[in-house]
Design a protein around this motif. Structure first.
Motif, mmCIF file in Angstrom:
data_model
loop_
_atom_site.group_PDB
_atom_site.id
_atom_site.type_symbol
_atom_site.label_atom_id
_atom_site.label_comp_id
_atom_site.label_asym_id
_atom_site.label_seq_id
_atom_site.Cartn_x
_atom_site.Cartn_y
_atom_site.Cartn_z
ATOM 1 N N ALA A 181 20.520 17.738 0.058
ATOM 2 C CA ALA A 181 20.281 16.503 0.805
ATOM 3 C C ALA A 181 20.609 16.643 2.287
ATOM 4 C CB ALA A 181 21.072 15.353 0.187
ATOM 5 N N VAL A 182 20.020 17.651 2.921
ATOM 6 C CA VAL A 182 20.193 17.867 4.363
ATOM 7 C C VAL A 182 18.841 17.664 5.039
ATOM 8 C CG1 VAL A 182 20.886 19.488 6.161
ATOM 9 C CG2 VAL A 182 22.030 19.531 3.933
ATOM 10 N N PRO A 183 18.695 16.687 5.939
ATOM 11 C CA PRO A 183 17.419 16.474 6.645
ATOM 12 C C PRO A 183 17.000 17.726 7.410
ATOM 13 C CG PRO A 183 18.894 14.621 6.976
ATOM 14 C CD PRO A 183 19.705 15.681 6.307
ATOM 15 N N VAL A 184 15.708 17.937 7.511
ATOM 16 C CA VAL A 184 15.201 19.196 8.054
ATOM 17 C C VAL A 184 14.334 18.971 9.288
ATOM 18 C CG1 VAL A 184 15.276 20.389 5.843
ATOM 19 C CG2 VAL A 184 13.238 19.129 6.470
ATOM 20 N N ASN A 235 16.135 9.210 2.630
ATOM 21 C CA ASN A 235 14.983 9.702 1.870
ATOM 22 C C ASN A 235 15.286 11.003 1.150
ATOM 23 O OD1 ASN A 235 13.423 7.535 2.660
ATOM 24 N ND2 ASN A 235 12.434 8.623 4.347
ATOM 25 N N ILE A 236 15.946 11.911 1.839
ATOM 26 C CA ILE A 236 16.219 13.204 1.205
ATOM 27 C C ILE A 236 17.336 13.082 0.170
ATOM 28 C CG2 ILE A 236 17.963 14.148 2.789
ATOM 29 C CD1 ILE A 236 16.274 16.763 2.728
ATOM 30 N N LYS A 237 18.248 12.118 0.345
ATOM 31 C CA LYS A 237 19.251 11.871 -0.693
ATOM 32 C C LYS A 237 18.591 11.354 -1.967
ATOM 33 C CE LYS A 237 23.564 11.020 1.840
ATOM 34 N NZ LYS A 237 24.596 9.998 2.182
ATOM 35 N N THR A 238 17.630 10.454 -1.798
ATOM 36 C CA THR A 238 16.904 9.938 -2.956
ATOM 37 C C THR A 238 16.138 11.053 -3.654
ATOM 38 O OG1 THR A 238 16.659 7.781 -1.885
ATOM 39 C CG2 THR A 238 15.176 8.280 -3.713
ATOM 40 N N MET A 239 15.468 11.895 -2.871
ATOM 41 C CA MET A 239 14.718 12.998 -3.453
ATOM 42 C C MET A 239 15.646 13.979 -4.156
ATOM 43 S SD MET A 239 11.994 15.552 -1.613
ATOM 44 C CE MET A 239 10.862 14.200 -1.287
#
Length: 332
Positions: A181-184, A235-239
């Motif tokens: 969960a790290v934004p890219v 968003n990335i935490k949800t994914m």
């Protein structure tokens, strides 16, 4: 509103990722086959006739990458303590840390001088610490940047102080970023990296930069947007939660499929149907014949128009003149 300069023209030229996947699925399977696309790597001739592929495992996931593929094999996190200097560098990052890596196939010292200078100046101007995987000497030494030749990537991404990941858009790096969960921020260079960059934009888990038009200002704006706008993090935490919430672990599912194939070695229900394609369809023989026929007709038309037709006209005129002359003689 994200400035348009943060998004590369090359990625924007692509349609939505799910549209591309529906029409040409790019499943890189086990390093040998892209079985769902036209790109199939060949075995040696002496081996090809003896191989009957029954099962191919693809490292992919329904939520993070595509909708009809095998889930990624999750890996056990490595402790950052194995690299004590990296551990201390990240622990002391009061404003967070940014991890920058272009993978193993491309090193940052291979970048052109302009983009490399822009990256150095931009990352050096940030208040966050930057862990930069770089195999070479760097003339610019900012106080907030630490250059290392090798990084325990999963351990770094799992560190709570890491708030952004700048990467080249590789599939496995993207999977690891989603898992932790790290934004890219993707900077694609070749291959499927542009496709993955398009998926990042579609999923809202990060932004992209174009290496051809990258500037110091665009890098700063992109990272500032990623850090301050919590939409990407959410968003990335949800994914990540969706990826990890599975009834059967991916490693157990992969083991079951392998054992299933070994248990029924002569069955073909998991076999890729394209492998049994006839040579007529494989080489598109009907298309070649049709194209050849059209070409022959075109050549015949050109030859008739340029050579045969004038000759026929001359012959007809000559016969007409001779007939008129004979008619005049008779009348006289």
């Amino acid at each position: 509103m994200v400035p348009m300069l943060l998004r590369p023209c090359k990625a924007l030229q692509l349609p939505r990722a799910d549209w591309i996947f529906e029409r040409r699925q790019l499943a890189l399977c086990n390093g040998f086959h892209r079985t769902r696309s036209a790109l199939i790597f060949s075995y040696p001739d002496e081996v090809k006739n003896k191989i009957h592929e029954t099962l191919v495992l693809a490292m992919d996931h329904d939520a993070a990458m595509t909708r009809k593929s095998f889930a990624p094999l999750k890996k056990t996190p490595v402790k950052v303590s194995k690299k004590r200097d990296i551990h201390e560098f990240l622990d002391n990052a009061q404003d967070g840390a940014i991890y920058f890596s272009l993978g193993s196939n491309l090193q940052t010292d291979q970048l052109p001088a302009g983009p490399l200078t822009a990256l150095c100046n931009a990352l050096g101007s940030l208040k966050q610490r930057v862990l930069w995987k770089h195999n070479g000497n760097m003339a610019i030494h900012a106080t907030n940047i630490k250059f290392v030749k090798w990084v325990p990537q999963q351990a770094v991404l799992a560190h709570p102080k890491v708030i952004a990941y700048m990467m080249q858009g590789g599939l496995q790096s993207l999977q690891e970023a989603v898992h932790y969960a790290v934004p890219v921020v993707a900077i694609p260079f070749f291959g499927d990296q542009y496709f993955n960059a398009r998926k990042i934009l579609d999923a809202g888990i990060g932004l992209t930069l174009n290496i051809d038009t990258i500037t110091e200002n665009s890098v700063v704006q992109t990272l500032t947007e990623i850090v301050k706008n919590k939409t990407y993090l959410n968003n990335i935490k949800t994914m990540s939660a969706i990826v990890q919430d599975e009834l059967v672990k991916p490693i157990d599912r992969a083991a079951w499929h392998v054992e299933h194939v070994l248990k029924f070695p002569n069955s073909r229900h998991l076999r890729y149907h394209g492998h049994d394609m006839s040579w007529i369809h494989y080489y598109a023989t009907y298309l070649c014949l049709g194209t050849g026929l059209i070409l022959l007709l075109y050549i015949y038309y050109i030859l008739y128009d340029k050579i045969v037709s004038p000759f026929v006209k001359i012959t007809c005129l000559s016969n007409l003149k001779q007939w008129i002359n004979n008619l005049k003689r008779k009348l006289d």
